[in-house]
Motif scaffolding. Structure first.
Motif, PDB file in Angstrom:
ATOM      1  N   UNK A  34      28.433  82.323 -12.172  1.00 43.34           N
ATOM      2  CA  UNK A  34      28.397  82.226 -13.630  1.00 43.34           C
ATOM      3  C   UNK A  34      29.677  82.699 -14.304  1.00 43.34           C
ATOM      4  N   UNK A  35      30.409  83.647 -13.685  1.00 48.51           N
ATOM      5  CA  UNK A  35      31.668  84.076 -14.288  1.00 48.51           C
ATOM      6  C   UNK A  35      32.602  82.884 -14.451  1.00 48.51           C
ATOM      7  N   UNK A  36      32.692  82.046 -13.425  1.00 49.86           N
ATOM      8  CA  UNK A  36      33.560  80.871 -13.514  1.00 49.86           C
ATOM      9  C   UNK A  36      33.051  79.894 -14.560  1.00 49.86           C
ATOM     10  N   UNK A  37      31.736  79.793 -14.707  1.00 53.33           N
ATOM     11  CA  UNK A  37      31.190  78.919 -15.742  1.00 53.33           C
ATOM     12  C   UNK A  37      31.592  79.413 -17.123  1.00 53.33           C
ATOM     13  N   UNK A  38      31.547  80.717 -17.321  1.00 57.60           N
ATOM     14  CA  UNK A  38      31.977  81.298 -18.593  1.00 57.60           C
ATOM     15  C   UNK A  38      33.465  81.070 -18.821  1.00 57.60           C
ATOM     16  N   UNK A  39      34.245  81.255 -17.765  1.00 56.55           N
ATOM     17  CA  UNK A  39      35.691  81.089 -17.867  1.00 56.55           C
ATOM     18  C   UNK A  39      36.050  79.648 -18.187  1.00 56.55           C
ATOM     19  N   UNK A  40      35.480  78.712 -17.434  1.00 56.39           N
ATOM     20  CA  UNK A  40      35.803  77.295 -17.634  1.00 56.39           C
ATOM     21  C   UNK A  40      35.256  76.762 -18.954  1.00 56.39           C
ATOM     22  N   UNK A  41      34.253  77.446 -19.471  1.00 55.56           N
ATOM     23  CA  UNK A  41      33.704  77.044 -20.765  1.00 55.56           C
ATOM     24  C   UNK A  41      34.482  77.599 -21.945  1.00 55.56           C
ATOM     25  N   UNK A 140      42.110  77.539  -3.133  1.00 59.06           N
ATOM     26  CA  UNK A 140      43.172  77.564  -4.146  1.00 59.06           C
ATOM     27  C   UNK A 140      43.870  76.210  -4.256  1.00 59.06           C
ATOM     28  N   UNK A 141      44.031  75.548  -3.116  1.00 60.74           N
ATOM     29  CA  UNK A 141      44.752  74.279  -3.081  1.00 60.74           C
ATOM     30  C   UNK A 141      43.875  73.094  -3.448  1.00 60.74           C
ATOM     31  N   UNK A 142      42.583  73.327  -3.571  1.00 62.82           N
ATOM     32  CA  UNK A 142      41.653  72.241  -3.901  1.00 62.82           C
ATOM     33  C   UNK A 142      41.071  72.483  -5.292  1.00 62.82           C
ATOM     34  N   UNK A 143      39.896  73.112  -5.374  1.00 64.37           N
ATOM     35  CA  UNK A 143      39.280  73.362  -6.681  1.00 64.37           C
ATOM     36  C   UNK A 143      40.122  74.235  -7.586  1.00 64.37           C
ATOM     37  N   UNK A 145      43.126  73.937  -8.276  1.00 64.50           N
ATOM     38  CA  UNK A 145      44.032  73.124  -9.095  1.00 64.50           C
ATOM     39  C   UNK A 145      43.343  72.641 -10.372  1.00 64.50           C
ATOM     40  N   UNK A 146      42.054  72.362 -10.274  1.00 68.51           N
ATOM     41  CA  UNK A 146      41.288  72.002 -11.473  1.00 68.51           C
ATOM     42  C   UNK A 146      41.171  73.219 -12.397  1.00 68.51           C
ATOM     43  N   UNK A 147      40.912  74.385 -11.808  1.00 64.19           N
ATOM     44  CA  UNK A 147      40.830  75.611 -12.610  1.00 64.19           C
ATOM     45  C   UNK A 147      42.139  75.836 -13.363  1.00 64.19           C
ATOM     46  N   UNK A 163      49.141  81.312 -15.113  1.00 57.10           N
ATOM     47  CA  UNK A 163      48.422  80.572 -14.067  1.00 57.10           C
ATOM     48  C   UNK A 163      49.331  80.279 -12.872  1.00 57.10           C
ATOM     49  N   UNK A 164      50.398  81.036 -12.720  1.00 59.60           N
ATOM     50  CA  UNK A 164      51.310  80.796 -11.595  1.00 59.60           C
ATOM     51  C   UNK A 164      50.627  80.968 -10.248  1.00 59.60           C
ATOM     52  N   UNK A 165      49.567  81.770 -10.218  1.00 61.70           N
ATOM     53  CA  UNK A 165      48.794  81.967  -8.999  1.00 61.70           C
ATOM     54  C   UNK A 165      48.353  80.639  -8.382  1.00 61.70           C
ATOM     55  N   UNK A 166      48.076  79.662  -9.234  1.00 60.01           N
ATOM     56  CA  UNK A 166      47.568  78.373  -8.768  1.00 60.01           C
ATOM     57  C   UNK A 166      48.670  77.347  -8.514  1.00 60.01           C
ATOM     58  N   UNK A 167      49.915  77.727  -8.693  1.00 56.26           N
ATOM     59  CA  UNK A 167      51.019  76.775  -8.538  1.00 56.26           C
ATOM     60  C   UNK A 167      51.696  76.996  -7.186  1.00 56.26           C
ATOM     61  N   UNK A 168      51.775  75.923  -6.396  1.00 51.09           N
ATOM     62  CA  UNK A 168      52.319  76.002  -5.037  1.00 51.09           C
ATOM     63  C   UNK A 168      53.463  75.009  -4.869  1.00 51.09           C
ATOM     64  N   UNK A 169      54.473  75.139  -5.702  1.00 56.02           N
ATOM     65  CA  UNK A 169      55.587  74.189  -5.665  1.00 56.02           C
ATOM     66  C   UNK A 169      56.328  74.200  -4.331  1.00 56.02           C
ATOM     67  N   UNK A 170      56.286  75.314  -3.626  1.00 56.73           N
ATOM     68  CA  UNK A 170      57.010  75.407  -2.366  1.00 56.73           C
ATOM     69  C   UNK A 170      56.405  74.614  -1.229  1.00 56.73           C
TER      70      UNK A 170
END
Length: 224
Positions: A34-41, A140-143, A145-147, A163-170
């Motif tokens: 539910x935390x993610x539901x609150x966050x994404x909402x 992290x590399x799948x869902x 990216x949507x987050x 949101x740099x945590x979710x960025x994997x440019x390397x």
């Protein structure tokens, strides 16, 4: 003599697929927290989002530290990718969210301390390390990216923090990297007992990460 159909499938199914199928319900349970539901909402403040980033920071300090420790291991070392290390990205995110004094604002929760302790226990078990690495980074590399895209819309973050945590440019192409990762899982020389043990550890990793989110939700509701 021909093997029964279910046995032929067990023999021929790649381990990466077996692992995914055996833990999919645990994965969905973690994503449905539910935390993610609150966050994404869009119902959490920036600092409430920062609570999750803070807990990620402590978990990845442990996981990436273990990666460095096992870099030369003949089995675990195959799953050590310095391009994945998240500590610096999380530091940028926390500085963006909380400002330059961010270190004084964060502390590991009880659930995070339990997760970190379990990660440290994997130092002598290569398959266990891989289980926790797989659980976190493939997510992290799948869902994840949507987050990231949703958080950029909600909080207005760009690159350079938030949101740099979710960025994997390397890594270059994420699909190509994930395919290579799964290929390495398939190449693991594990007997059936060790495979089952690793599957159980992935399930536990999902459970521990879900408990971190559940504790965050409790904190948010208590503060409301």
């Amino acid at each position: 003599m021909k093997l029964p159909c279910e046995l032929r499938q067990a023999v021929t199914t790649p381990f990466s697929e077996t692992l995914k199928n055996a833990t999919w319900a645990d994965h969905e349970s973690a994503e449905g927290e539910s935390y993610l539901a609150e966050l994404m909402g869009g119902r959490l403040s920036e600092h409430e989002y920062g609570e999750m980033v803070s807990q990620h920071y402590f978990a990845y300090i442990a996981l990436d530290g273990l990666s460095r420790q096992l870099a030369d291991h003949p089995v675990a070392g195959r799953f050590v990718f310095p391009e994945l290390y998240r500590e610096r990205a999380l530091e940028r995110d926390l500085a963006t969210i909380y400002g330059p004094s961010w270190r004084s604002r964060i502390a590991p929760s009880k659930a995070t301390r339990t997760l970190v302790a379990r990660i440290h226990q994997m130092a002598d078990w290569p398959s266990g390390y891989i289980a926790h690495h797989y659980t976190r980074y493939l997510g992290d590399l799948s869902g994840g990216q949507f987050i990231r895209m949703e958080l950029q819309k909600i909080y207005g973050y760009g690159t350079g923090g938030g949101v740099d945590f979710y960025i994997f440019d390397g890594l270059g192409s994420l699909p190509r990297f994930k395919n290579e990762y799964r290929a390495r899982l398939d190449e693991l020389e594990l007997d059936d007992r060790e495979r089952q043990r690793m599957i159980r550890e992935v399930k536990l990793a999902y459970q521990l990460n879900t408990e971190v989110l559940a504790e965050l939700l409790h904190v948010v509701k208590t503060a409301a």
